[in-house]
Design an enzyme around this catalytic site. Structure first.
Site, PDB file in Angstrom:
ATOM      1  N   GLU A 171       0.835  -1.218   0.000  1.00  0.00           N
ATOM      2  CA  GLU A 171       0.000   0.000   0.000  1.00  0.00           C
ATOM      3  C   GLU A 171       0.865   1.262   0.000  1.00  0.00           C
ATOM      4  O   GLU A 171       0.556   2.234   0.673  1.00  0.00           O
ATOM      5  CB  GLU A 171      -0.922   0.015   1.218  1.00  0.00           C
ATOM      6  CG  GLU A 171      -1.694  -1.257   1.404  1.00  0.00           C
ATOM      7  CD  GLU A 171      -3.094  -1.178   0.869  1.00  0.00           C
ATOM      8  OE1 GLU A 171      -3.463  -0.115   0.371  1.00  0.00           O
ATOM      9  OE2 GLU A 171      -3.783  -2.195   0.927  1.00  0.00           O
ATOM     10  N   GLY A 172       1.961   1.205  -0.727  1.00  0.00           N
ATOM     11  CA  GLY A 172       2.919   2.306  -0.757  1.00  0.00           C
ATOM     12  C   GLY A 172       3.990   2.065   0.284  1.00  0.00           C
ATOM     13  O   GLY A 172       3.706   1.914   1.468  1.00  0.00           O
ATOM     14  N   HIS A 185       7.370   2.698   2.696  1.00  0.00           N
ATOM     15  CA  HIS A 185       7.783   3.750   3.628  1.00  0.00           C
ATOM     16  C   HIS A 185       8.398   4.932   2.868  1.00  0.00           C
ATOM     17  O   HIS A 185       8.094   6.095   3.141  1.00  0.00           O
ATOM     18  CB  HIS A 185       8.808   3.118   4.571  1.00  0.00           C
ATOM     19  CG  HIS A 185       9.134   3.933   5.773  1.00  0.00           C
ATOM     20  ND1 HIS A 185       8.204   4.273   6.724  1.00  0.00           N
ATOM     21  CD2 HIS A 185      10.310   4.471   6.189  1.00  0.00           C
ATOM     22  CE1 HIS A 185       8.787   4.993   7.675  1.00  0.00           C
ATOM     23  NE2 HIS A 185      10.058   5.127   7.371  1.00  0.00           N
TER      24      HIS A 185
HETATM   25  C1  FAD Z   1       2.457  -9.638   1.510  1.00  0.00           C
HETATM   26  C2  FAD Z   1       2.119  -8.636   0.467  1.00  0.00           C
HETATM   27  C3  FAD Z   1       0.783  -8.471   0.069  1.00  0.00           C
HETATM   28  C4  FAD Z   1       0.454  -7.578  -0.963  1.00  0.00           C
HETATM   29  N1  FAD Z   1      -0.867  -7.461  -1.371  1.00  0.00           N
HETATM   30  C5  FAD Z   1      -1.154  -6.733  -2.503  1.00  0.00           C
HETATM   31  C6  FAD Z   1      -2.491  -6.728  -3.045  1.00  0.00           C
HETATM   32  O1  FAD Z   1      -3.412  -7.324  -2.483  1.00  0.00           O
HETATM   33  N2  FAD Z   1      -2.709  -6.073  -4.216  1.00  0.00           N
HETATM   34  C7  FAD Z   1      -1.717  -5.395  -4.878  1.00  0.00           C
HETATM   35  O2  FAD Z   1      -1.987  -4.830  -5.932  1.00  0.00           O
HETATM   36  N3  FAD Z   1      -0.438  -5.366  -4.362  1.00  0.00           N
HETATM   37  C8  FAD Z   1      -0.144  -6.017  -3.196  1.00  0.00           C
HETATM   38  N4  FAD Z   1       1.146  -6.006  -2.689  1.00  0.00           N
HETATM   39  C9  FAD Z   1       2.203  -5.335  -3.442  1.00  0.00           C
HETATM   40  C10 FAD Z   1       2.757  -4.087  -2.766  1.00  0.00           C
HETATM   41  O3  FAD Z   1       1.832  -3.047  -2.834  1.00  0.00           O
HETATM   42  C11 FAD Z   1       4.108  -3.774  -3.431  1.00  0.00           C
HETATM   43  O4  FAD Z   1       5.025  -4.742  -2.980  1.00  0.00           O
HETATM   44  C12 FAD Z   1       4.590  -2.380  -3.121  1.00  0.00           C
HETATM   45  O5  FAD Z   1       3.792  -1.403  -3.760  1.00  0.00           O
HETATM   46  C13 FAD Z   1       6.053  -2.161  -3.523  1.00  0.00           C
HETATM   47  O6  FAD Z   1       6.280  -2.601  -4.820  1.00  0.00           O
HETATM   48  P1  FAD Z   1       7.533  -3.576  -5.124  1.00  0.00           P
HETATM   49  O7  FAD Z   1       7.489  -4.706  -4.157  1.00  0.00           O
HETATM   50  O8  FAD Z   1       7.491  -3.895  -6.573  1.00  0.00           O
HETATM   51  O9  FAD Z   1       8.799  -2.710  -4.762  1.00  0.00           O
HETATM   52  P2  FAD Z   1       9.534  -1.648  -5.722  1.00  0.00           P
HETATM   53  O10 FAD Z   1       8.525  -0.676  -6.275  1.00  0.00           O
HETATM   54  O11 FAD Z   1      10.412  -2.354  -6.673  1.00  0.00           O
HETATM   55  O12 FAD Z   1      10.414  -0.868  -4.671  1.00  0.00           O
HETATM   56  C14 FAD Z   1      11.662  -1.376  -4.188  1.00  0.00           C
HETATM   57  C15 FAD Z   1      12.322  -0.300  -3.324  1.00  0.00           C
HETATM   58  O13 FAD Z   1      12.579   0.847  -4.124  1.00  0.00           O
HETATM   59  C16 FAD Z   1      12.013   1.988  -3.515  1.00  0.00           C
HETATM   60  N5  FAD Z   1      11.565   2.939  -4.539  1.00  0.00           N
HETATM   61  C17 FAD Z   1      10.739   2.697  -5.601  1.00  0.00           C
HETATM   62  N6  FAD Z   1      10.532   3.826  -6.290  1.00  0.00           N
HETATM   63  C18 FAD Z   1      11.226   4.817  -5.655  1.00  0.00           C
HETATM   64  C19 FAD Z   1      11.396   6.212  -5.869  1.00  0.00           C
HETATM   65  N7  FAD Z   1      10.765   6.856  -6.866  1.00  0.00           N
HETATM   66  N8  FAD Z   1      12.189   6.883  -5.023  1.00  0.00           N
HETATM   67  C20 FAD Z   1      12.806   6.272  -3.975  1.00  0.00           C
HETATM   68  N9  FAD Z   1      12.684   4.955  -3.718  1.00  0.00           N
HETATM   69  C21 FAD Z   1      11.890   4.226  -4.537  1.00  0.00           C
HETATM   70  C22 FAD Z   1      10.855   1.472  -2.679  1.00  0.00           C
HETATM   71  O14 FAD Z   1      10.539   2.367  -1.611  1.00  0.00           O
HETATM   72  C23 FAD Z   1      11.428   0.155  -2.185  1.00  0.00           C
HETATM   73  O15 FAD Z   1      12.205   0.388  -1.018  1.00  0.00           O
HETATM   74  C24 FAD Z   1       1.484  -6.834  -1.599  1.00  0.00           C
HETATM   75  C25 FAD Z   1       2.802  -6.981  -1.171  1.00  0.00           C
HETATM   76  C26 FAD Z   1       3.121  -7.854  -0.153  1.00  0.00           C
HETATM   77  C27 FAD Z   1       4.558  -7.994   0.253  1.00  0.00           C
END
Ligand code: FAD
Length: 392
Positions: A371-372, A374
């Site tokens: 959900e976004g 930190h």
């Molecule tokens: C257990 C679990 C349940 C979930 N359930 C759902 C669900 O029901 N539906 C759904 O749609 N999603 C779901 N999610 C997905 C979740 O919303 C994403 O994991 C999350 O949005 C982060 O995306 P990512 O994992 O691809 O990380 P990434 O976007 O790849 O980010 C990796 C790192 O890079 C950082 N980063 C990325 N962009 C920037 C920037 N512009 N500036 C600085 N830092 C940055 C991030 O803060 C993070 O630390 C779930 C995730 C988990 C782990």
């Protein structure tokens, strides 16, 4: 697991800010968690299984659509009640709260707000009762923090839409009957589609090997030329703002939920510190342990005030997305830090499943990311206060 002796901390008499209805709703959820969740949750988390037997109970305490009008089967409660229910459920387990959040804010909310009357009548009562469970597909393998670049898409084939693509990290996916899926049309505009289990080409493989949210089922959504009936498109809102509106509601619930996890960790650590003797004294008599406990209750109290005020603003319709981001970010960070400190107060016992602290700690690693993340919420605050966009 040890018996659930939870007593909620309320250092600033915040109960005085609640109505009788708020307290009734909160206490019903609290009692239910003690009775139905605490005795089984450690076992289910250890086995990495969602306890399906609690679905009816979640519906009974109003956890599915707390603020959805009663004419659609919802509980018709206000935003503070919604928050309090999330707090109590997450006091039991963040994975169980995730299931309830997804059902309410990410599935029922978009159908209620962006759907037509036929869609509301068809889906909402069944989702409110738990007869059908739902999931929300936004994140993709290559698009997490930046969902606007999603590649999942649908084409207009005359009498139906043809949906292709994949979603990842989807809570409830392995058992959901209904998925609200965000995909781009041929013009690249994002729309919500209701996809039902059983549609040809739609599969939901489970994601295994998680060390976090183990009592919540997570999976993928795969769409291989899925024929989606045209009446399953959510007609009343499109663009990235549509899924982000759902996330506002869910993030608000998380801001409350995280307080529940933190309260549980604090309560356990406080009790343990008075019982555990070392060097001939209860460890709670040592200044270092008192520092930890005093800082915990201070942070919990600040988070409670933030959540309550946000609830008032949500209720009167003035809370901004950036204000919600701040509360989600602050309160989850607060909870994760308290879980870590509380675990230390319990020494070796803190790493066992005899107490819920280690489970909360691991769960919160997901809550601080989904959900976004930190970082992303920090950038949302940064954008809001400077007017300068760090995402571009
Ligand atoms: C257990 C679990 C349940 C979930 N359930 C759902 C669900 O029901 N539906 C759904 O749609 N999603 C779901 N999610 C997905 C979740 O919303 C994403 O994991 C999350 O949005 C982060 O995306 P990512 O994992 O691809 O990380 P990434 O976007 O790849 O980010 C990796 C790192 O890079 C950082 N980063 C990325 N962009 C920037 C920037 N512009 N500036 C600085 N830092 C940055 C991030 O803060 C993070 O630390 C779930 C995730 C988990 C782990």
């Amino acid at each position: 697991m040890k018996p659930d002796l939870f007593e909620a901390p309320d250092y600033y008499n915040l109960d005085e800010l609640l109505t009788e209805e708020h307290k009734l709703v909160r206490n019903a959820a609290r009692d239910w968690v003690k009775r139905e969740v605490s005795p089984i949750i450690e076992d289910f988390a250890q086995r990495a299984e969602f306890p399906k037997q609690i679905i009816n109970g979640l519906a009974d305490i109003g956890a599915f659509g707390p603020y959805i009008p009663m004419e659609y089967g919802g509980a018709g409660l206000d935003q503070i009640s919604y928050g309090l229910i999330m707090q109590e459920i997450e006091r039991g387990d963040s994975g169980v709260r995730s299931t309830a959040s997804v059902q309410s804010s990410l599935v029922m909310y978009p159908i209620w707000k962006y759907g037509n009357e036929a869609q509301r009548q068809k889906y909402l009562p069944k989702l409110a009762s738990g007869e059908w469970m739902g999931c929300f597909g936004l994140t993709e393998p290559d698009h997490g923090s930046n969902p606007g670049d999603m590649v999942t898409n649908f084409k207009d084939k005359g009498d139906h839409y043809l949906l292709n693509g994949a979603k990842m990290w989807i809570s409830n996916a392995p058992f959901a009957q209904v998925a609200v899926v965000w995909a781009k049309n041929e013009e690249g505009r994002i729309h919500g589609l209701i996809v039902e289990r059983g549609m040809q080409g739609f599969s939901t493989p489970e994601t295994h090997n998680k060390w976090s949210l183990r009592a919540s089922a997570t999976g993928e959504l795969i769409f291989d030329n899925v024929k989606v009936p045209k009446e399953n498109l959510l007609p009343n809102k499109s663009g990235l703002g549509a899924p982000l509106g759902c996330l506002d509601s869910a993030r608000y619930g998380i801001a409350w939920g995280a307080i529940g996890a933190a309260m549980d960790c604090y309560d356990i650590a406080l009790r343990y510190s008075k019982e555990r003797m070392q060097f001939g004294k209860p460890i709670g008599q040592f200044q270092l342990q008192q520092k930890k406990l005093a800082e915990m209750i201070t942070e919990i109290t600040k988070a409670q005030l933030l959540a309550w005020r946000l609830g008032v603003m949500r209720e009167n319709g003035t809370a901004t997305s950036a204000q919600i981001s701040m509360a989600k970010r602050n309160n989850v960070d607060m909870a994760i830090n308290i879980a870590r400190e509380a675990r230390q107060i319990l020494g070796g016992m803190g790493i066992t499943g005899e107490y819920s602290i280690m489970r909360h700690s691991m769960n919160l690693e997901s809550v601080i990311t989904y959900e976004g993340t930190h970082d992303i919420h920090l950038l949302i605050t940064g954008l809001d206060i400077t007017g300068l966009n760090a995402f571009k």
